[in-house]
Structure formats: structure tokens, C-alpha cells
Enzyme design. Structure first.
Site, PDB file in Angstrom:
ATOM      1  N   HIS A   1       0.826  -1.225   0.000  1.00  0.00           N
ATOM      2  CA  HIS A   1       0.000   0.000   0.000  1.00  0.00           C
ATOM      3  C   HIS A   1       0.860   1.275   0.000  1.00  0.00           C
ATOM      4  CE1 HIS A   1      -3.656  -2.211   0.401  1.00  0.00           C
ATOM      5  NE2 HIS A   1      -3.390  -2.669   1.617  1.00  0.00           N
TER       6      HIS A   1
ATOM      7  N   ASP B   1      -2.611 -10.598  -2.390  1.00  0.00           N
ATOM      8  CA  ASP B   1      -3.304 -10.129  -1.187  1.00  0.00           C
ATOM      9  C   ASP B   1      -4.786  -9.921  -1.471  1.00  0.00           C
ATOM     10  OD1 ASP B   1      -4.232  -7.929   0.846  1.00  0.00           O
ATOM     11  OD2 ASP B   1      -2.316  -8.633   1.631  1.00  0.00           O
TER      12      ASP B   1
ATOM     13  N   HIS C   1      -6.483  -7.403  -0.577  1.00  0.00           N
ATOM     14  CA  HIS C   1      -6.656  -6.005  -0.957  1.00  0.00           C
ATOM     15  C   HIS C   1      -5.756  -5.652  -2.144  1.00  0.00           C
ATOM     16  CE1 HIS C   1      -7.619  -6.048   3.440  1.00  0.00           C
ATOM     17  NE2 HIS C   1      -8.674  -5.438   2.976  1.00  0.00           N
TER      18      HIS C   1
END
Length: 264
Positions: free
Chosen positions: A210, A247, A249
Site C-alpha cells: 500500500h 493479497d 486487498h
């Protein structure tokens, strides 16, 4: 170039035979103590306190579980390696991945946060879980998406609101040391893959998908997959590198770093 050709030859050669599987981590399975049931790793007090700040991922506990599971395979094809030394020059190492501002913030933030003293640290910027000593720094606001005219504050409490994309990712005392080890782990894994033709499994504390060029969040600080890809290209001369993110996300940070290039 000659370097690029040699790197490709080594990688192609490694696919012709069954390569060794090398796990790169800051510890070996033998150093991990399990509880009486033999199913749960016992973390050090420092790691347990740090894991309590990330209740979604528990990265240190999860890594210990994976290492013990790999050890249980008892395969002569699996080996474990600790990097020779941690990387201390993060500003230089990640210059192709992250902005100078973000790197400067992450490498100095804890020292400056601690230096404010108890009276200088706003309780709204402190993550109080009952721990002793200086409480972790937590964003109390965020300005994303940013406007072009906005600039980071000179105070760490304002800077974290500028660089962090959420209100939950903390800055803790162990962070810089862990990021230095993470960098060494990634560099060692890339070298093992290219030079030795091994299947390298890097296990940093903070994978970082991220983390974007100029921001961090989602319990991600430095983007290790982007760093890995850049090393394959800049150090070993490979043209294109594929990043497969499995993942749950989206790896939005990784995607944004490579958004305008065709090389990844």
C-alpha cells in the site's frame, strides 16, 4: 548489455533444474520458541508489543508461524538465511522507489517524535494501548487526496497527516530497525535469485504494497515488491519484471509506482 545478458542466462539456467528454495528472514526457525501445545510461537516482549499495534496482520507472529511450517517440511531443498548485515542507508537504497520527502520522514520521525517530550506530544497523535515509554505516533488527520499547493508541516504530527493515507498506521520505536532489516532481506533475496538461481522467499516485517512513491498507509511503509523489481532492473539489468500481488486487498501503492512505465 553484457550484464543484462548474463543475468538472463542465469535465470534461464535456474529454470532448467529444480532450484533450491531459500528463505530470507531476520531469524531462523531454530530461534523461535513454541508454546506447550507446539502450535503457537512465543514472541519476544518487543515483538509482541509491536504486533499489538497491527491487530489485522500480526506480521511478526505470522512470520514465525510460516518459518516453523517450512522447517517442518524437513526438505533438503529448503534452506534459511539471515542477511549478513542490515541496510542502514534507506535514503539511497529506495531513491528509485520513494520520494526524498517520504524517506526523510520515515528515517527520522521516531527520533523527532521522542524529542518533543511528553508535554510536546499531542495526546490525539499518541496511540495509547497502556504501553510504557513513548507512545507510538498515529495520524490525527489526513489530507489525501492532496492539492498541488499543499506541503508537509515541519512538525512530525503534521507530517504524518501529510504522508499517511489513513488514521491507523502507527510509527513505533522498532520501525526504523525493522525497515533496515527489510531492505537487507530484499537485497539478499534478489541476489540469491539472480546470482545463485535460487527460488528466493523474502520475509520482511513490512511488505508494503500500500506504500506509494510519496505516501504510506495500510500498515505499509516502504514498498518492498517495488524495491525488488527495481533491483532486478537497475542492479541486474533485466528489462521487464512481473509483480503478482495475491493479497485480498489491491496493491495500490505498487500499481501507482509503476503506473506510467511499461517495464513492470
Amino acid at each position: 548489455t553484457k550484464r543484462r545478458t548474463e543475468s538472463k542466462k542465469r535465470l534461464v539456467a535456474s529454470t532448467m533444474t529444480r532450484p533450491n528454495f531459500v528463505v530470507i528472514a531476520p531469524m531462523t526457525p531454530e530461534s523461535i520458541t513454541m508454546d506447550e501445545s507446539g502450535t503457537r510461537p512465543i514472541l519476544s516482549p518487543v515483538d509482541e508489543a509491536a504486533d499489538a499495534l497491527d491487530t489485522f496482520n500480526h506480521p511478526r507472529f505470522r512470520r514465525a508461524l510460516i518459518l516453523k511450517a517450512l522447517e517442518a517440511q524437513k526438505s533438503d531443498k529448503i534452506s534459511f538465511q539471515i542477511p549478513a548485515a542490515r541496510e542502514t542507508h534507506l535514503m539511497e537504497a529506495y531513491a528509485e522507489v520513494h520520494s526524498e520527502g517520504l524517506l526523510g520522514f520515515l528515517t527520522t520521525v521516531w527520533t523527532r517524535w521522542e524529542a518533543l517530550g511528553e508535554d510536546g506530544r499531542d495526546p490525539g497523535s499518541s496511540l495509547d494501548l497502556g504501553q510504557e515509554g513513548t507512545k507510538p505516533l498515529i495520524p490525527s488527520n489526513t489530507m489525501l487526496p492532496r492539492d498541488a499547493y499543499q506541503r508537509p508541516s515541519k512538525n512530525v504530527m503534521g507530517q504524518i497527516g501529510y504522508y499517511c493515507t489513513d488514521l491507523c498506521t502507527p510509527i513505533m520505536k522498532t520501525l526504523l530497525n525493522e525497515l533496515q532489516w527489510d531492505s537487507a532481506i530484499i537485497q539478499t533475496a534478489v541476489d540469491k535469485a539472480v546470482v545463485d538461481g535460487a527460488l528466493a522467499y523474502a520475509m520482511p516485517t513490512h511488505p508494503g504494497h500500500h506504500a506509494a512513491k510519496d505516501s504510506f498507509g495500510g500498515y505499509c511503509y516502504l514498498n518492498q515488491s517495488a524495491f525488488c523489481a527495481k533491483l532486478f532492473q537497475s542492479k541486474h539489468g533485466l528489462d521487464k519484471v512481473a509483480v503478482l500481488d495475491i493479497d485480498y486487498h489491491c496493491g495500490n501503492g505498487t500499481a501507482s509506482i509503476f503506473y506510467e512505465t511499461q517495464r513492470c
